[in-house]
Design a protein around this motif. Structure first.
Motif, short mmCIF file in Angstrom:
data_model
loop_
_atom_site.label_atom_id
_atom_site.label_comp_id
_atom_site.label_asym_id
_atom_site.label_seq_id
_atom_site.Cartn_x
_atom_site.Cartn_y
_atom_site.Cartn_z
N LYS A 164 77.42 -54.43 -36.68
CA LYS A 164 78.00 -53.52 -35.68
C LYS A 164 79.52 -53.58 -35.70
CE LYS A 164 74.17 -53.69 -32.39
NZ LYS A 164 73.21 -54.46 -33.18
N ASP A 190 78.06 -60.42 -35.02
CA ASP A 190 77.07 -59.47 -35.54
C ASP A 190 77.80 -58.47 -36.42
OD1 ASP A 190 75.21 -57.59 -36.09
OD2 ASP A 190 74.54 -57.27 -34.02
N GLN A 247 79.63 -54.01 -30.23
CA GLN A 247 79.14 -55.38 -29.94
C GLN A 247 78.55 -55.43 -28.53
OE1 GLN A 247 79.21 -58.07 -32.17
NE2 GLN A 247 80.07 -56.69 -33.72
N LYS A 248 77.48 -56.23 -28.39
CA LYS A 248 76.79 -56.32 -27.10
C LYS A 248 77.76 -56.79 -26.01
CE LYS A 248 72.33 -57.80 -27.46
NZ LYS A 248 71.44 -58.95 -27.59
#
Ligand SMILES: Cc1cc2nc3c(=O)[nH]c(=O)nc-3n(C[C@H](O)[C@H](O)[C@H](O)COP(=O)(O)OP(=O)(O)OC[C@H]3O[C@@H](n4cnc5c(N)ncnc54)[C@H](O)[C@@H]3O)c2cc1C
Length: 494
Positions: free
Chosen positions: A158, A155, A163-164
Protein backbone atom coordinates in the motif's frame (compact mmCIF):
# COMPACT_ATOMS: atom_id res chain seq x y z
CA UNK A 1 39.86 27.44 19.10
CA UNK A 2 39.61 23.68 19.68
CA UNK A 3 40.50 21.31 16.84
CA UNK A 4 37.69 20.64 14.38
CA UNK A 5 37.30 16.99 15.42
CA UNK A 6 36.91 17.99 19.06
CA UNK A 7 34.40 20.70 18.10
CA UNK A 8 32.46 18.06 16.17
CA UNK A 9 32.38 15.74 19.18
CA UNK A 10 31.39 18.56 21.54
CA UNK A 11 28.63 19.67 19.19
CA UNK A 12 26.87 16.32 19.65
CA UNK A 13 25.91 17.31 23.20
CA UNK A 14 23.01 19.33 21.91
CA UNK A 15 20.04 17.75 23.66
CA UNK A 16 19.33 15.12 21.00
CA UNK A 17 17.36 12.03 22.01
CA UNK A 18 19.19 8.86 21.01
CA UNK A 19 18.05 5.40 22.11
CA UNK A 20 20.28 2.32 22.18
CA UNK A 21 19.41 -1.03 23.77
CA UNK A 22 16.21 0.48 25.15
CA UNK A 23 18.04 3.24 27.01
CA UNK A 24 18.56 6.91 26.38
CA UNK A 25 22.15 7.72 25.46
CA UNK A 26 23.05 10.65 27.67
CA UNK A 27 26.16 11.68 25.75
CA UNK A 28 26.80 10.24 22.30
CA UNK A 29 30.37 11.55 22.22
CA UNK A 30 31.28 9.53 25.34
CA UNK A 31 29.22 6.36 24.79
CA UNK A 32 31.40 3.28 24.12
CA UNK A 33 29.27 2.21 21.13
CA UNK A 34 30.35 5.28 19.17
CA UNK A 35 33.98 5.68 20.29
CA UNK A 36 35.74 3.94 17.39
CA UNK A 37 33.61 5.68 14.79
CA UNK A 38 34.00 9.11 16.37
CA UNK A 39 37.76 8.64 16.56
CA UNK A 40 37.76 7.85 12.84
CA UNK A 41 35.64 10.91 12.06
CA UNK A 42 37.87 13.10 14.23
CA UNK A 43 40.87 11.98 12.16
CA UNK A 44 38.99 12.80 8.95
CA UNK A 45 38.08 16.28 10.18
CA UNK A 46 41.77 16.80 10.97
CA UNK A 47 42.56 16.61 7.24
CA UNK A 48 40.94 20.05 6.93
CA UNK A 49 43.53 21.37 9.40
CA UNK A 50 46.52 19.63 7.85
CA UNK A 51 48.67 22.11 5.90
CA UNK A 52 49.08 19.77 2.94
CA UNK A 53 45.89 17.71 2.88
CA UNK A 54 43.50 20.61 3.38
CA UNK A 55 44.34 21.87 -0.14
CA UNK A 56 43.05 18.56 -1.53
CA UNK A 57 40.12 18.05 0.80
CA UNK A 58 38.69 21.51 1.11
CA UNK A 59 38.55 25.16 0.20
CA UNK A 60 38.50 28.33 2.27
CA UNK A 61 35.05 29.47 3.27
CA UNK A 62 34.48 32.98 1.92
CA UNK A 63 32.82 33.79 5.25
CA UNK A 64 34.98 32.23 7.98
CA UNK A 65 38.26 31.74 6.11
CA UNK A 66 38.42 28.21 7.54
CA UNK A 67 38.90 25.24 5.26
CA UNK A 68 35.58 23.52 4.60
CA UNK A 69 34.98 20.21 2.80
CA UNK A 70 34.92 20.08 -1.00
CA UNK A 71 31.50 18.41 -0.85
CA UNK A 72 30.34 22.04 -0.55
CA UNK A 73 32.27 23.10 -3.64
CA UNK A 74 29.97 24.02 -6.53
CA UNK A 75 31.97 22.75 -9.52
CA UNK A 76 32.19 25.14 -12.45
CA UNK A 77 34.60 23.01 -14.50
CA UNK A 78 36.05 19.53 -14.88
CA UNK A 79 38.96 20.60 -12.67
CA UNK A 80 36.54 21.56 -9.90
CA UNK A 81 34.73 18.23 -10.22
CA UNK A 82 38.06 16.45 -9.91
CA UNK A 83 38.84 18.50 -6.80
CA UNK A 84 35.66 17.06 -5.33
CA UNK A 85 36.79 13.55 -6.39
CA UNK A 86 40.17 14.08 -4.70
CA UNK A 87 38.49 15.05 -1.42
CA UNK A 88 36.15 12.04 -1.49
CA UNK A 89 39.06 9.77 -2.44
CA UNK A 90 41.11 11.02 0.50
CA UNK A 91 38.38 10.40 3.08
CA UNK A 92 37.19 7.13 1.61
CA UNK A 93 40.70 5.70 1.26
CA UNK A 94 41.32 6.53 4.90
CA UNK A 95 38.26 4.41 5.74
CA UNK A 96 38.86 1.84 2.94
CA UNK A 97 35.43 2.49 1.45
CA UNK A 98 33.89 0.82 4.49
CA UNK A 99 32.32 3.98 5.84
CA UNK A 100 29.67 5.14 3.46
CA UNK A 101 28.06 7.99 5.34
CA UNK A 102 30.86 10.46 5.84
CA UNK A 103 28.34 13.16 5.10
CA UNK A 104 29.63 13.85 1.59
CA UNK A 105 26.56 12.34 -0.06
CA UNK A 106 24.00 14.43 1.81
CA UNK A 107 26.21 17.53 1.74
CA UNK A 108 26.44 17.12 -2.04
CA UNK A 109 22.66 17.03 -2.30
CA UNK A 110 22.52 20.31 -0.38
CA UNK A 111 25.22 21.79 -2.62
CA UNK A 112 23.30 20.71 -5.72
CA UNK A 113 19.97 22.15 -4.53
CA UNK A 114 21.78 25.34 -3.57
CA UNK A 115 23.39 25.58 -7.02
CA UNK A 116 20.06 24.90 -8.77
CA UNK A 117 17.89 26.89 -6.37
CA UNK A 118 16.27 28.96 -9.11
CA UNK A 119 14.48 25.79 -10.28
CA UNK A 120 12.33 25.78 -7.13
CA UNK A 121 11.38 29.43 -6.92
CA UNK A 122 8.27 28.65 -8.95
CA UNK A 123 7.08 26.32 -6.19
CA UNK A 124 8.07 28.49 -3.25
CA UNK A 125 9.46 32.02 -3.57
CA UNK A 126 11.36 31.53 -0.29
CA UNK A 127 13.13 28.35 -1.40
CA UNK A 128 16.26 30.11 -2.68
CA UNK A 129 16.69 32.26 0.40
CA UNK A 130 16.25 29.26 2.72
CA UNK A 131 18.64 26.95 0.88
CA UNK A 132 21.31 29.67 0.63
CA UNK A 133 21.07 30.18 4.39
CA UNK A 134 21.22 26.47 5.15
CA UNK A 135 24.04 25.77 2.67
CA UNK A 136 26.21 28.49 4.20
CA UNK A 137 25.42 27.34 7.71
CA UNK A 138 26.18 23.69 6.89
CA UNK A 139 29.40 24.62 5.07
CA UNK A 140 30.76 27.01 7.68
CA UNK A 141 29.71 25.01 10.73
CA UNK A 142 30.98 21.75 9.17
CA UNK A 143 27.57 20.26 9.75
CA UNK A 144 27.31 16.51 9.45
CA UNK A 145 24.28 15.58 7.36
CA UNK A 146 22.53 12.33 6.43
CA UNK A 147 19.33 11.25 4.70
CA UNK A 148 16.18 9.55 6.01
CA UNK A 149 13.87 8.90 3.09
CA UNK A 150 11.95 5.62 3.38
CA UNK A 151 8.69 5.04 5.17
CA UNK A 152 8.86 2.29 7.80
CA UNK A 153 8.49 -1.18 6.32
CA UNK A 154 4.96 -1.98 7.53
CA UNK A 155 2.89 -2.83 4.47
CA UNK A 156 4.61 -2.35 1.13
CA UNK A 157 1.51 -3.38 -0.83
CA UNK A 158 0.00 0.00 0.00
CA UNK A 159 1.05 3.58 -0.64
CA UNK A 160 1.52 6.18 2.10
CA UNK A 161 -2.08 7.41 2.09
CA UNK A 162 -3.51 3.84 2.05
CA UNK A 163 -1.83 2.61 5.25
CA UNK A 164 -4.27 1.43 7.92
CA UNK A 165 -2.69 3.68 10.53
CA UNK A 166 -2.27 7.21 9.17
CA UNK A 167 0.50 7.82 11.71
CA UNK A 168 2.63 5.04 10.18
CA UNK A 169 3.98 7.36 7.51
CA UNK A 170 5.59 10.70 8.24
CA UNK A 171 3.16 13.55 7.66
CA UNK A 172 2.48 17.12 8.65
CA UNK A 173 -0.29 17.01 11.25
CA UNK A 174 -0.39 20.71 12.04
CA UNK A 175 0.97 24.02 10.82
CA UNK A 176 1.68 26.79 13.29
CA UNK A 177 3.19 30.23 13.06
CA UNK A 178 6.54 28.73 14.00
CA UNK A 179 6.63 25.73 11.70
CA UNK A 180 5.15 22.34 10.89
CA UNK A 181 4.38 19.55 13.38
CA UNK A 182 5.54 16.12 12.17
CA UNK A 183 4.19 12.75 13.18
CA UNK A 184 5.36 9.35 11.88
CA UNK A 185 8.66 7.61 11.17
CA UNK A 186 11.47 7.35 8.63
CA UNK A 187 14.02 4.61 7.96
CA UNK A 188 16.99 4.17 7.66
CA UNK A 189 19.20 7.04 8.83
CA UNK A 190 22.74 5.72 8.73
CA UNK A 191 25.00 7.81 11.01
CA UNK A 192 21.82 9.07 12.71
CA UNK A 193 23.11 9.31 16.31
CA UNK A 194 26.05 11.55 15.41
CA UNK A 195 24.60 13.59 12.58
CA UNK A 196 23.59 17.25 12.93
CA UNK A 197 20.78 17.34 10.39
CA UNK A 198 18.55 14.90 8.53
CA UNK A 199 17.42 15.49 4.96
CA UNK A 200 13.83 14.25 5.08
CA UNK A 201 11.69 13.77 1.97
CA UNK A 202 9.96 10.84 0.26
CA UNK A 203 12.10 8.37 -1.68
CA UNK A 204 9.20 7.24 -3.87
CA UNK A 205 6.89 9.43 -5.91
CA UNK A 206 3.89 10.72 -4.00
CA UNK A 207 0.56 10.54 -5.80
CA UNK A 208 -0.92 13.82 -7.03
CA UNK A 209 -3.40 15.00 -4.46
CA UNK A 210 -1.64 13.33 -1.51
CA UNK A 211 -0.48 16.64 -0.12
CA UNK A 212 0.15 15.56 3.51
CA UNK A 213 3.06 13.31 2.53
CA UNK A 214 4.70 15.63 -0.01
CA UNK A 215 7.29 17.66 1.90
CA UNK A 216 11.00 18.26 2.13
CA UNK A 217 12.66 19.38 5.34
CA UNK A 218 16.11 19.51 6.88
CA UNK A 219 15.51 18.47 10.46
CA UNK A 220 18.04 19.23 13.23
CA UNK A 221 18.91 16.10 15.24
CA UNK A 222 18.09 17.86 18.50
CA UNK A 223 14.51 18.72 17.51
CA UNK A 224 12.28 18.11 20.56
CA UNK A 225 9.99 15.14 19.88
CA UNK A 226 12.48 13.49 17.49
CA UNK A 227 13.66 10.08 18.74
CA UNK A 228 16.70 8.50 17.07
CA UNK A 229 16.36 4.73 17.60
CA UNK A 230 19.55 2.75 17.00
CA UNK A 231 19.73 -0.85 15.90
CA UNK A 232 21.98 -3.23 17.85
CA UNK A 233 25.54 -1.93 17.88
CA UNK A 234 28.13 -3.83 15.86
CA UNK A 235 30.98 -1.87 17.37
CA UNK A 236 33.82 -3.88 18.87
CA UNK A 237 36.47 -2.62 21.25
CA UNK A 238 39.16 -5.21 20.47
CA UNK A 239 40.88 -3.79 17.42
CA UNK A 240 43.10 -6.85 16.90
CA UNK A 241 40.04 -9.11 16.66
CA UNK A 242 37.62 -6.85 14.76
CA UNK A 243 39.80 -4.30 12.96
CA UNK A 244 36.88 -2.85 10.97
CA UNK A 245 34.02 -3.09 13.49
CA UNK A 246 36.16 -1.30 16.05
CA UNK A 247 36.76 1.67 13.74
CA UNK A 248 34.03 1.98 11.14
CA UNK A 249 30.69 0.99 12.66
CA UNK A 250 28.18 3.39 11.13
CA UNK A 251 25.10 3.08 13.24
CA UNK A 252 21.77 2.78 11.40
CA UNK A 253 18.74 4.34 13.02
CA UNK A 254 15.02 4.83 12.64
CA UNK A 255 13.64 8.30 13.24
CA UNK A 256 10.42 8.61 15.22
CA UNK A 257 8.71 11.98 15.05
CA UNK A 258 6.41 12.35 18.03
CA UNK A 259 4.74 15.64 17.10
CA UNK A 260 8.09 17.27 16.44
CA UNK A 261 8.02 20.94 15.45
CA UNK A 262 10.27 21.84 12.52
CA UNK A 263 10.70 25.62 12.05
CA UNK A 264 9.64 27.16 8.74
CA UNK A 265 13.21 28.07 7.83
CA UNK A 266 13.91 24.30 7.67
CA UNK A 267 10.76 23.49 5.66
CA UNK A 268 11.75 23.83 2.03
CA UNK A 269 8.74 22.36 0.23
CA UNK A 270 5.37 21.22 1.51
CA UNK A 271 1.99 20.07 0.20
CA UNK A 272 3.35 19.70 -3.31
CA UNK A 273 3.96 16.20 -4.79
CA UNK A 274 5.22 17.60 -8.10
CA UNK A 275 7.76 19.93 -6.50
CA UNK A 276 9.01 17.27 -4.10
CA UNK A 277 9.46 14.75 -6.92
CA UNK A 278 11.35 17.30 -8.99
CA UNK A 279 13.68 17.93 -6.05
CA UNK A 280 14.12 14.19 -5.43
CA UNK A 281 15.12 13.71 -9.07
CA UNK A 282 17.16 16.93 -9.33
CA UNK A 283 19.89 16.36 -11.92
CA UNK A 284 22.35 18.75 -10.33
CA UNK A 285 21.99 17.47 -6.77
CA UNK A 286 21.82 13.79 -7.74
CA UNK A 287 24.68 14.19 -10.22
CA UNK A 288 26.96 15.53 -7.48
CA UNK A 289 25.75 13.14 -4.77
CA UNK A 290 25.76 9.94 -6.84
CA UNK A 291 29.28 10.78 -8.02
CA UNK A 292 30.53 10.53 -4.40
CA UNK A 293 29.11 7.01 -4.08
CA UNK A 294 31.09 5.75 -7.08
CA UNK A 295 34.36 7.09 -5.64
CA UNK A 296 33.59 5.18 -2.44
CA UNK A 297 32.53 1.98 -4.24
CA UNK A 298 35.83 1.95 -6.10
CA UNK A 299 37.82 2.30 -2.86
CA UNK A 300 35.85 -0.52 -1.24
CA UNK A 301 36.26 -2.90 -4.18
CA UNK A 302 39.99 -2.14 -4.20
CA UNK A 303 40.20 -2.91 -0.50
CA UNK A 304 38.34 -6.21 -0.80
CA UNK A 305 40.48 -7.17 -3.80
CA UNK A 306 43.62 -6.35 -1.79
CA UNK A 307 42.44 -8.56 1.07
CA UNK A 308 41.54 -11.40 -1.35
CA UNK A 309 44.97 -11.22 -3.02
CA UNK A 310 46.68 -11.34 0.37
CA UNK A 311 44.56 -14.29 1.56
CA UNK A 312 45.25 -16.23 -1.65
CA UNK A 313 48.98 -15.61 -1.43
CA UNK A 314 49.14 -16.33 2.30
CA UNK A 315 47.92 -19.90 1.83
CA UNK A 316 49.43 -20.56 -1.58
CA UNK A 317 46.01 -20.70 -3.24
CA UNK A 318 47.09 -18.11 -5.82
CA UNK A 319 48.95 -20.99 -7.46
CA UNK A 320 45.66 -22.45 -8.78
CA UNK A 321 44.24 -21.28 -12.08
CA UNK A 322 40.63 -21.04 -10.87
CA UNK A 323 41.74 -18.85 -7.96
CA UNK A 324 43.59 -16.59 -10.38
CA UNK A 325 40.41 -16.45 -12.48
CA UNK A 326 38.47 -15.26 -9.41
CA UNK A 327 41.12 -12.71 -8.49
CA UNK A 328 41.02 -11.54 -12.10
CA UNK A 329 37.28 -11.06 -11.75
CA UNK A 330 37.92 -8.70 -8.82
CA UNK A 331 40.35 -6.71 -10.96
CA UNK A 332 37.74 -6.52 -13.73
CA UNK A 333 35.19 -5.25 -11.22
CA UNK A 334 37.33 -2.41 -9.98
CA UNK A 335 38.71 -1.47 -13.39
CA UNK A 336 35.13 -1.30 -14.71
CA UNK A 337 34.04 1.01 -11.91
CA UNK A 338 37.18 3.12 -12.34
CA UNK A 339 36.52 3.44 -16.10
CA UNK A 340 32.91 4.46 -15.46
CA UNK A 341 34.03 7.06 -12.93
CA UNK A 342 36.52 8.54 -15.39
CA UNK A 343 33.90 8.43 -18.17
CA UNK A 344 31.38 10.25 -16.00
CA UNK A 345 33.83 13.04 -15.33
CA UNK A 346 35.13 13.26 -18.90
CA UNK A 347 31.55 13.37 -20.20
CA UNK A 348 30.42 15.95 -17.64
CA UNK A 349 28.75 19.17 -18.73
CA UNK A 350 27.76 22.50 -17.24
CA UNK A 351 24.03 22.62 -16.54
CA UNK A 352 21.83 25.65 -17.14
CA UNK A 353 23.07 27.22 -13.89
CA UNK A 354 26.74 26.73 -14.80
CA UNK A 355 27.34 23.79 -12.45
CA UNK A 356 29.62 21.16 -13.96
CA UNK A 357 27.75 17.89 -13.44
CA UNK A 358 29.14 14.41 -14.28
CA UNK A 359 27.53 12.40 -17.07
CA UNK A 360 24.71 10.52 -15.30
CA UNK A 361 24.73 7.36 -17.45
CA UNK A 362 28.14 5.97 -16.40
CA UNK A 363 27.35 6.98 -12.81
CA UNK A 364 24.03 5.12 -12.87
CA UNK A 365 25.74 2.11 -14.47
CA UNK A 366 28.48 2.01 -11.83
CA UNK A 367 25.94 2.38 -9.03
CA UNK A 368 23.84 -0.45 -10.43
CA UNK A 369 26.89 -2.69 -10.67
CA UNK A 370 27.62 -2.22 -6.94
CA UNK A 371 24.76 -4.42 -5.65
CA UNK A 372 26.03 -7.25 -7.87
CA UNK A 373 29.78 -6.66 -7.62
CA UNK A 374 30.11 -6.34 -3.86
CA UNK A 375 28.24 -9.54 -2.85
CA UNK A 376 30.19 -11.37 -5.57
CA UNK A 377 33.49 -9.98 -4.23
CA UNK A 378 32.59 -11.24 -0.75
CA UNK A 379 31.62 -14.63 -2.20
CA UNK A 380 35.01 -14.86 -3.93
CA UNK A 381 36.78 -14.04 -0.67
CA UNK A 382 34.85 -16.88 1.02
CA UNK A 383 35.67 -19.28 -1.80
CA UNK A 384 39.38 -18.54 -1.53
CA UNK A 385 39.78 -18.51 2.25
CA UNK A 386 37.38 -21.44 2.77
CA UNK A 387 37.77 -23.23 6.12
CA UNK A 388 40.82 -21.11 6.86
CA UNK A 389 38.48 -18.44 8.24
CA UNK A 390 37.72 -20.90 11.04
CA UNK A 391 41.39 -21.77 11.57
CA UNK A 392 41.89 -18.69 13.71
CA UNK A 393 42.28 -18.74 17.49
CA UNK A 394 39.95 -16.47 19.39
CA UNK A 395 42.79 -14.43 20.80
CA UNK A 396 45.97 -13.63 18.87
CA UNK A 397 48.07 -12.74 21.92
CA UNK A 398 47.96 -16.35 23.11
CA UNK A 399 50.56 -17.13 20.46
CA UNK A 400 53.10 -16.18 23.09
CA UNK A 401 51.54 -18.34 25.84
CA UNK A 402 51.69 -22.01 26.78
CA UNK A 403 50.74 -23.45 23.38
CA UNK A 404 52.63 -20.71 21.55
CA UNK A 405 55.12 -22.98 19.81
CA UNK A 406 52.44 -25.28 18.43
CA UNK A 407 50.18 -22.42 17.38
CA UNK A 408 53.09 -20.71 15.60
CA UNK A 409 53.62 -23.93 13.69
CA UNK A 410 50.05 -24.70 12.64
CA UNK A 411 48.54 -21.26 12.19
CA UNK A 412 51.16 -19.93 9.79
CA UNK A 413 50.65 -19.79 6.02
CA UNK A 414 52.73 -20.58 2.96
CA UNK A 415 54.35 -17.18 2.86
CA UNK A 416 53.35 -15.65 6.16
CA UNK A 417 53.96 -16.29 9.86
CA UNK A 418 51.20 -17.17 12.32
CA UNK A 419 50.78 -13.59 13.61
CA UNK A 420 50.40 -12.20 10.11
CA UNK A 421 48.06 -14.92 8.95
CA UNK A 422 45.80 -14.61 11.97
CA UNK A 423 45.63 -10.81 11.64
CA UNK A 424 44.83 -11.09 7.93
CA UNK A 425 42.11 -13.71 8.41
CA UNK A 426 40.51 -11.73 11.22
CA UNK A 427 40.41 -8.69 8.96
CA UNK A 428 38.87 -10.76 6.17
CA UNK A 429 36.34 -12.22 8.62
CA UNK A 430 35.29 -8.72 9.60
CA UNK A 431 34.40 -8.23 5.93
CA UNK A 432 32.64 -11.52 5.30
CA UNK A 433 31.34 -12.91 8.57
CA UNK A 434 31.03 -10.40 11.40
CA UNK A 435 27.76 -8.54 12.03
CA UNK A 436 29.42 -5.49 10.47
CA UNK A 437 30.43 -7.53 7.43
CA UNK A 438 26.89 -8.89 6.94
CA UNK A 439 25.47 -5.40 7.32
CA UNK A 440 27.81 -4.23 4.58
CA UNK A 441 26.60 -6.81 2.13
CA UNK A 442 23.03 -5.75 2.84
CA UNK A 443 24.06 -2.12 2.54
CA UNK A 444 25.62 -2.56 -0.90
CA UNK A 445 22.57 -4.48 -2.10
CA UNK A 446 20.07 -1.83 -1.00
CA UNK A 447 21.52 1.54 -0.06
CA UNK A 448 20.75 3.12 -3.44
CA UNK A 449 17.23 1.70 -3.54
CA UNK A 450 15.60 -1.59 -4.39
CA UNK A 451 17.91 -3.06 -7.09
CA UNK A 452 14.93 -4.49 -9.00
CA UNK A 453 13.62 -0.99 -9.53
CA UNK A 454 17.02 0.68 -10.06
CA UNK A 455 17.85 -1.83 -12.82
CA UNK A 456 14.43 -1.32 -14.40
CA UNK A 457 15.01 2.44 -14.25
CA UNK A 458 18.23 2.01 -16.23
CA UNK A 459 16.15 0.41 -18.99
CA UNK A 460 13.37 2.98 -18.69
CA UNK A 461 15.80 5.92 -18.91
CA UNK A 462 18.10 4.65 -21.67
CA UNK A 463 18.11 5.94 -25.23
CA UNK A 464 15.93 3.23 -26.77
CA UNK A 465 15.76 4.92 -30.16
CA UNK A 466 19.55 4.75 -30.58
CA UNK A 467 19.55 1.00 -29.94
CA UNK A 468 16.53 0.30 -32.10
CA UNK A 469 18.05 2.25 -34.97
CA UNK A 470 20.76 -0.45 -35.12
CA UNK A 471 18.04 -2.97 -35.79
CA UNK A 472 16.53 -0.79 -38.50
CA UNK A 473 19.95 -0.56 -40.17
CA UNK A 474 20.06 -4.34 -40.23
CA UNK A 475 16.58 -4.70 -41.72
CA UNK A 476 17.47 -2.13 -44.36
CA UNK A 477 20.64 -4.04 -45.15
CA UNK A 478 18.74 -7.32 -45.33
CA UNK A 479 16.21 -5.74 -47.68
CA UNK A 480 19.02 -4.40 -49.88
CA UNK A 481 18.17 -0.83 -48.91
CA UNK A 482 21.51 0.14 -47.36
CA UNK A 483 21.79 3.91 -47.31
CA UNK A 484 23.80 5.18 -50.25
CA UNK A 485 24.87 8.37 -48.54
CA UNK A 486 26.45 8.03 -45.16
CA UNK A 487 26.26 10.48 -42.34
CA UNK A 488 30.01 10.07 -41.80
CA UNK A 489 29.87 11.08 -38.15
CA UNK A 490 27.23 8.56 -37.12
CA UNK A 491 28.78 5.88 -39.33
CA UNK A 492 32.01 5.86 -37.36
CA UNK A 493 30.84 6.72 -33.85
CA UNK A 494 29.67 4.22 -31.25
C1 LIG B 1 22.38 -0.89 5.70
C2 LIG B 1 21.42 0.09 5.09
C3 LIG B 1 21.64 1.45 5.26
C4 LIG B 1 20.73 2.36 4.74
N1 LIG B 1 20.97 3.70 4.93
C5 LIG B 1 20.06 4.60 4.49
C6 LIG B 1 20.23 6.00 4.74
O1 LIG B 1 21.22 6.43 5.33
N2 LIG B 1 19.25 6.84 4.33
C7 LIG B 1 18.15 6.40 3.67
O2 LIG B 1 17.29 7.22 3.35
N3 LIG B 1 17.96 5.09 3.41
C8 LIG B 1 18.88 4.19 3.81
N4 LIG B 1 18.68 2.85 3.56
C9 LIG B 1 17.39 2.43 3.00
C10 LIG B 1 17.45 2.04 1.54
O3 LIG B 1 17.30 3.18 0.76
C11 LIG B 1 16.31 1.04 1.32
O4 LIG B 1 16.67 -0.16 1.98
C12 LIG B 1 16.05 0.74 -0.15
O5 LIG B 1 15.55 1.87 -0.80
C13 LIG B 1 15.02 -0.40 -0.31
O6 LIG B 1 13.85 -0.07 0.37
P1 LIG B 1 13.29 -1.00 1.54
O7 LIG B 1 14.44 -1.42 2.39
O8 LIG B 1 12.19 -0.26 2.17
O9 LIG B 1 12.79 -2.29 0.81
P2 LIG B 1 11.29 -2.61 0.43
O10 LIG B 1 10.78 -1.55 -0.48
O11 LIG B 1 10.50 -2.85 1.66
O12 LIG B 1 11.45 -3.95 -0.38
C14 LIG B 1 11.32 -5.26 0.23
C15 LIG B 1 11.10 -6.28 -0.89
O13 LIG B 1 9.82 -6.04 -1.52
C16 LIG B 1 9.98 -5.75 -2.90
N5 LIG B 1 9.09 -4.59 -3.20
C17 LIG B 1 8.56 -3.73 -2.30
N6 LIG B 1 7.80 -2.80 -2.92
C18 LIG B 1 7.88 -3.07 -4.23
C19 LIG B 1 7.32 -2.45 -5.39
N7 LIG B 1 6.53 -1.38 -5.31
N8 LIG B 1 7.63 -2.97 -6.60
C20 LIG B 1 8.44 -4.05 -6.69
N9 LIG B 1 8.99 -4.68 -5.63
C21 LIG B 1 8.71 -4.20 -4.42
C22 LIG B 1 11.45 -5.36 -3.08
O14 LIG B 1 11.93 -5.70 -4.38
C23 LIG B 1 12.14 -6.19 -2.00
O15 LIG B 1 12.41 -7.46 -2.47
C24 LIG B 1 19.59 1.91 4.04
C25 LIG B 1 19.38 0.54 3.87
C26 LIG B 1 20.28 -0.37 4.37
C27 LIG B 1 20.03 -1.83 4.16
Amino acid sequence: MAALGQRFRDSLQDGRTVWLDGEKVENVSQHPAFQGTLQTLTALFATLEDNVLREHVGFRSPVTGEYVHNAFLVPASLEDLQRRTAAFACWTKKTHGVMSRLSEYARSLVTGWYAARERYQVFDPQFAEKIVRYYEQARDQHRFVTTALLDPQIDRSKGPSEQKDPDAVLRIVRKTEDGVVLRGAKMIATAGPYTHDFLVYPFHRIADGDLAHAHMMIVPANTPGLHIICRESFAADRREVYPLSSRYEEMDAVLLFDDALVPWERVFLHDNPQAVWQLRMDETANGLAYHTTVVRLLAKLEFVAGVAFAVAEAIGADHHLHVQEKLGELVIQLETVKALLIASEAGGKADVYGTFVPDPTPIETARNLGPRYYPRAIEILQQIGAGGFMQVPSNGERLQAELGGLLQKYYRGAKIDAEGRIALFKLAWDLIGSPLGSRHELYERFYLGDPVRTYAAQYQNCDKERLQSRLRDFWNLAAGKEAKEYDSKSAVSL
